[in-house]
Design an enzyme around this catalytic site. Structure first.
Site, short mmCIF file in Angstrom:
data_model
loop_
_atom_site.label_atom_id
_atom_site.label_comp_id
_atom_site.label_asym_id
_atom_site.label_seq_id
_atom_site.Cartn_x
_atom_site.Cartn_y
_atom_site.Cartn_z
N SER A 1 0.84 -1.19 0.00
CA SER A 1 0.00 0.00 0.00
C SER A 1 0.88 1.25 0.00
O SER A 1 1.73 1.39 -0.87
CB SER A 1 -0.95 -0.04 1.20
N HIS B 1 -7.03 -6.36 0.97
CA HIS B 1 -5.88 -5.47 0.77
C HIS B 1 -4.72 -5.90 1.66
O HIS B 1 -4.87 -6.08 2.87
CB HIS B 1 -6.30 -4.04 1.08
#
Length: 562
Positions: free
Chosen positions: A250, A381
């Protein structure tokens, strides 16, 4: 702003002196040429032995310091991805040795417009390395700052290569440790903190270069990675050796991507789900539905340099794009991992940057040193994904342990497959091995033609006019594979081509690039996209690629020339 092309100062060692270094640019060229000679001697084997590939990392942070880079005051707008092989003066590079100074141009342009400046190595870097901790002390221009990182060693006896893990988040540390590789847990906020305003940036970098520095925190954090590497090099190699990787997920994937691009001592760069501001192509992000807008990424945190504000609604005005950051990592190891299930992360634009950047690897003769994988089933994620474990291990073994070959895969999820042909009007040159070569070899590169590779030479030319074609299996894995289609012209040049074949056992194409592909039942038909339609008489061109499902096959292909 400190010059990124000024003289490089040798850090002061604390303890045993660092090993003597050769001139980095010369070493790069010599090792590259030696690697090519080895490959040629091995009967043009399609897979480059990684013992040579891993040694292509430089011995200094930036090996283009002697390049004379002059950045113009303005440049033309371009809605397509800029040509990575065309220099600022408008000429194209023609040899592998010329990539060093072209890379220096890309670096300067990227600092000027996207990330902000990465200063030259500081006046003094000292520190210690133990089995549990690395300390870093930096002094430059009369200012000082310190930070540290924790170390986790694998079982066995060292010294060990190490992967710097940004933020301790999202990386598959269990798999990394299982390869006999150490983990360096790096807190990037200690060097460039989030949650600050642009005129009051915080962290070790800004303690030295000023809270109002226009350099974004991604570059500041990359500077921190470079200082960690400085201390590891100075440590004498009792705990950690000089093989280093970097990874993160990320926002930390953005950081890992920038760190690997801007320090050529990083042997393996592994960004995970980096999203806008990371690997995905900026021009493509602006057109990818659901992805984080450029203005949002710029405003969320001071990740990018202050100068990027001029391009948040005008990416076409940028003189570079992230495919060239991918190319800045070349010829070193790069494994890009993306999540196709979260639109915000812009995985389609990530595949565009990877496919375009892979052309740079291809031109340098090290196309197996880049891998890309977005074909995953779990959409959480920053989850640990089983699909990535195999190529992750293989990449680490190849680039950090000098064992085996890199995976060399492009496994793109069919729902997030970018079309490179949509984003470029440039061709990939055949770069010569001769540093003095000033013109491309006439027999291997023509306008609109992809370069001929050793694999291409296996296709015999047809006896008359027209063309023949084959499907070349590049790589395969459980449930899928990657293929390239090679077209060979007969006695006359081909100005356009159509190929077709029938799958023998239910295979199908899940994603493709550089061709217009249609399927009807088990029959596949593909045509050129204009720029790659030309094949010289008697020559073979790698015209397009695809990812297929099922077992890898090489069906009989029919080729029709325009």
């Amino acid at each position: 702003m400190a010059s990124s092309n000024g003289p490089r100062l040798t850090p002061v060692a604390d303890g045993p002196p660092a090993p003597a270094r050769t001139r980095p640019g010369l070493r790069f060229a010599l090792v590259l040429l030696a690697s090519i000679a080895v490959v040629a001697a091995m009967a043009l084997a399609p897979r480059m032995q990684n013992a040579e590939a891993a040694d292509l990392s430089a011995l200094s942070e930036f090996d283009g310091e002697d390049c004379n880079v002059t950045v113009p005051g303005s440049w033309a707008s371009n809605t397509l991805l800029p040509d990575p092989f065309t220099k600022i003066d408008g000429t194209r590079i023609t040899s592998k040795a010329q990539w060093e100074c072209r890379r220096a141009e890309i670096k300067e342009l990227a600092e000027r417009t996207i990330y902000g400046d990465k200063p030259a190595p500081p006046d003094s870097v000292t520190g210690t390395v133990t089995s549990s901790r690395i300390t870093v002390n930096v002094s430059d221009n009369g200012r000082s700052a310190s930070f540290s990182a924790t170390v986790q060693l694998p079982s066995g006896s060292g010294p060990f290569p190490a992967v710097i893990v940004y933020g301790g988040f999202g990386a598959d540390t269990a798999t990394i440790l299982a390869t006999g590789t150490a983990i360096i847990n790096f807190d990037p906020s200690s060097v460039g903190a989030e949650g600050t305003s642009r005129n009051n940036k915080q962290g070790a970098f800004y303690s030295i270069y000023g809270a109002t520095s226009s350099t974004g925190i991604l570059m500041a954090q990359a500077w921190g990675v470079s200082r960690l590497i400085d201390v590891i090099e100075q440590s004498g190699g009792s705990v950690l050796n000089d093989r280093t990787g970097v990874t993160g997920c990320s926002r930390y994937g953005k950081g890992a991507f920038v760190a690997g691009a801007f320090d050529q001592r990083v042997d393996l760069t592994m960004p995970i789900e980096s999203g806008t501001g990371g690997a995905p192509a900026l021009r493509s992000i602006a057109q990818e539905s659901g992805s984080q807008p450029l203005s949002s990424a710029y405003g969320e945190q001071p990740w990018l340099g202050d100068a990027f504000s001029a391009y948040t609604s005008n990416p076409a005005g940028l003189p570079v794009d992230t495919h060239e950051m991918v190319g800045m990592v070349a010829p070193r190891g790069l494994f890009l991992m993306e999540n196709p299930h979260v639109d915000w992360l812009g995985a389609r634009s990530g595949s565009v940057a990877a496919l375009a950047g892979a052309e740079i690897y291809k031109a340098l003769g090290v196309e197996d040193n880049i891998s890309y994988h977005s074909n995953t089933s779990n959409g959480t994620h920053c989850a640990t994904r089983s699909e990535w474990q195999g190529p992750l291990r293989q990449s680490i073994q190849a680039f950090l342990h000098d064992s085996g070959n890199p995976p060399g895969i492009m496994n793109i999820h069919p729902n997030k497959a970018g079309n490179l042909a949509q984003w470029r009007n440039w061709t990939t040159p055949t770069l010569s091995d001769d540093p003095g070569q000033t013109t491309p070899p006439e027999e291997t590169t023509t306008p609109g033609e992809e370069p001929t590779t050793p694999d291409d030479e296996t296709t015999p030319p047809p006896t008359g006019s027209g063309c023949t074609a084959v499907v070349d299996v590049v790589n395969e894995w459980n449930g899928g594979w990657q293929g390239n289609v090679l077209v060979t012209a007969g006695s006359g040049a081909v100005s356009g081509w159509t190929v077709s074949w029938t799958w023998p056992a239910g295979q199908r194409i899940t994603s493709s690039w550089n061709a217009s592909v249609t399927s009807s039942g088990s029959t596949v038909t593909a045509t050129d996209v204009g720029w790659n339609g030309t094949v010289q008489a008697g020559q073979t061109s790698n015209v397009f690629g695809f990812v297929g499902s099922g077992a890898a096959v090489s069906p009989t292909v029919t080729c029709t020339a325009d």
